[in-house]
Enzyme design. Structure first.
Site, mmCIF file in Angstrom:
data_model
loop_
_atom_site.group_PDB
_atom_site.id
_atom_site.type_symbol
_atom_site.label_atom_id
_atom_site.label_comp_id
_atom_site.label_asym_id
_atom_site.label_seq_id
_atom_site.Cartn_x
_atom_site.Cartn_y
_atom_site.Cartn_z
ATOM 1 N N LEU A 260 0.837 -1.201 0.000
ATOM 2 C CA LEU A 260 0.000 0.000 0.000
ATOM 3 C C LEU A 260 0.871 1.250 0.000
ATOM 4 O O LEU A 260 0.908 2.005 -0.958
ATOM 5 C CB LEU A 260 -0.924 -0.012 1.222
ATOM 6 N N ASP A 261 1.548 1.465 1.094
ATOM 7 C CA ASP A 261 2.428 2.626 1.287
ATOM 8 C C ASP A 261 3.685 2.115 1.980
ATOM 9 O O ASP A 261 3.720 2.057 3.204
ATOM 10 C CB ASP A 261 1.716 3.675 2.136
ATOM 11 N N PRO A 262 4.660 1.683 1.195
ATOM 12 C CA PRO A 262 4.843 1.911 -0.239
ATOM 13 C C PRO A 262 4.168 0.845 -1.111
ATOM 14 O O PRO A 262 4.059 -0.306 -0.719
ATOM 15 C CB PRO A 262 6.360 1.831 -0.402
ATOM 16 N N ASP B 151 0.655 3.668 -3.567
ATOM 17 C CA ASP B 151 0.979 5.095 -3.677
ATOM 18 C C ASP B 151 1.943 5.347 -4.836
ATOM 19 O O ASP B 151 1.759 6.269 -5.631
ATOM 20 C CB ASP B 151 1.555 5.625 -2.359
#
Length: 444
Positions: A127-129, A132
């Site tokens: 997700l993050d990272p 994104d």
């Protein structure tokens, strides 16, 4: 038949493993789930005939070698510090590796050897990272193709609790590794704004915040996260005047969390004497300056912070039982360990709770005619329950989809990579939309 090895069956693994098992028959896969807890691994197999559970300890080099040898591809959901030894073994045996963790210096140093052996070490595909990177690069590449110049890029992401499950004063519950939450923000946040470099020490990270508005979902606290400067090169925006990556929390969270930072309650560098017999009230008093006036620990803390006893911040702290006679009960606990133990009981995700992922990119772009436009790209994902959370979906599905594309030969890259190339991000983002991971874009 392709054999996939999944290392780690923790909080973020549920949606990834479900995706692999749901596709296992059609794509002729055998999935091995390896975890330090055989019970957890067996539970994740869901009695699927194409799944197997094995006991696994990353410190057992012989077992790591044996498992890597038996499989076509490895997905590691282990803690970030444990990926390196697995990566070395994957290169040695010419097996691809997928992780959702940031690329460490050690991992980055394996690039040349991985390329020499035709091995892909795909990191930061969560997700993050992860999401994104992919969603940002989709916009960045589109702007460049139009001959436009991006002059400002800010990106914020947060793992939060859905409004219907938001029933505590903090507006927060654990949906991923609690230790990482407690230690978040430590170090110095680095970013550039209007051509000027900014270095924000840990003591100010949760104090200097921005208010981020997400259409139809309200406002959030946004604080600067880690090193934003390094991503200028990653995104091909080396000369951009403004670049900032941050984390989202519910309004008021950061102000209250900053109390822990000021107290030193998130410090993980030393052990507390006689910690197992101390109460939380005694720990707080031990962390406060000795000259403070007050008849209670609460009064002393409020004097230290210069806040009123009936303030919102004070009520948040009291709700956590930090002024109580509850014992820490952890021998040689660090302050951070003591805090984490308390929070795990208070911020527990209940079986029918739903979490929420919020991600927003904010671009300022100079068009070819010199006029400016703004692009706001927002993602909101709700979880289903305690197991199939929005966090598990958005961390696990990108890695699972990428693994499929590697095995199918769609992704042909080798070396140490992150998903900033069209070859990776286009097909992954396209399939994520089938699972409700869809961005809403607004251009002005």
């Amino acid at each position: 038949m392709k054999k996939i090895l999944v290392l780690g069956a923790g909080r973020s693994a549920s949606s990834l493993i479900k995706y692999l098992l749901d596709n296992s028959a059609a794509l002729d896969w055998q999935v091995t789930i390896a975890d330090i807890s055989i019970e957890v691994a067996m539970q994740k197999t869901a009695n699927n005939p194409r799944a197997a559970a094995v006991l696994f300890d990353v410190q057992d080099a012989a077992k790591v070698s044996e498992l890597v040898k038996e499989h076509s591809l490895v997905i590691s959901l282990l803690p970030a510090t444990m990926h390196y030894s697995v990566a070395v073994e994957c290169i040695k045996q010419k097996k691809h590796l997928v992780t959702a963790s940031y690329v460490s210096k050690e991992m980055g140093a394996l690039d040349r050897e991985a390329k020499r052996n035709g091995v892909l070490l795909l990191n930061e595909i969560g997700l993050d990272p992860g999401i994104d990177h992919m969603s940002a690069m989709k916009i960045i590449d589109a702007c460049k193709q139009e001959g436009e110049e991006i002059i400002s890029f800010k990106s914020y992401c947060g793992g939060l609790i859905a409004p219907e499950s938001n029933n505590n004063p903090w507006g927060y519950k654990f949906t991923w590794n609690p230790r990482n939450v407690v230690l978040a923000g430590q170090g110095t946040a680095k970013y550039i704004e209007n051509g000027k470099y900014h270095y924000k020490p840990y003591s100010r990270v949760f104090k200097d915040i921005e208010t981020i508005s997400v259409e139809e979902h309200g406002t959030f606290d946004g604080y600067a996260n880690r090193d934003s400067l390094s991503y200028r090169k990653v995104y091909g925006l080396e000369t951009i005047p403004t670049m900032l990556r941050g984390t989202l929390r519910m309004p008021g969270f950061c102000e209250a969390w900053n109390v822990f930072v000021q107290l030193g309650l998130t410090d993980d560098s030393y052990s507390i004497e006689n910690a197992e017999n101390l109460t939380y009230a005694e720990l707080i008093e031990a962390l406060l300056p000795s000259h403070l006036k007050g008849n209670s620990v609460k009064e002393k803390l409020c004097n230290f912070l210069n806040i009123q006893p009936d303030s919102t911040v004070s009520k948040k702290i009291e709700w956590l039982d930090l002024f109580s006679d509850k014992k820490i009960n952890i021998p040689n606990a660090t302050p951070a360990m003591a805090l984490q133990a308390l929070l795990e009981g208070k911020w527990k995700l209940m079986p029918h709770d739903k979490d929420m992922i919020v991600l927003q990119h904010l671009f300022s772009v100079k068009k070819r005619d010199g006029k400016l436009k703004t692009i706001t790209s927002s993602l909101v994902v709700l979880g289903e329950d305690q197991t199939y959370t929005a966090m598990a979906k958005t961390v696990g599905l990108p890695a699972a989809i990428a693994a499929k594309l590697i095995l199918q030969g769609v992704i042909k890259a080798t070396g140490v990579q992150i998903p900033t190339h069209k070859e990776i991000y286009e097909p992954v983002l396209k399939e994520l939309e089938e699972f409700g991971v869809v961005f809403s874009e607004k251009e002005i």
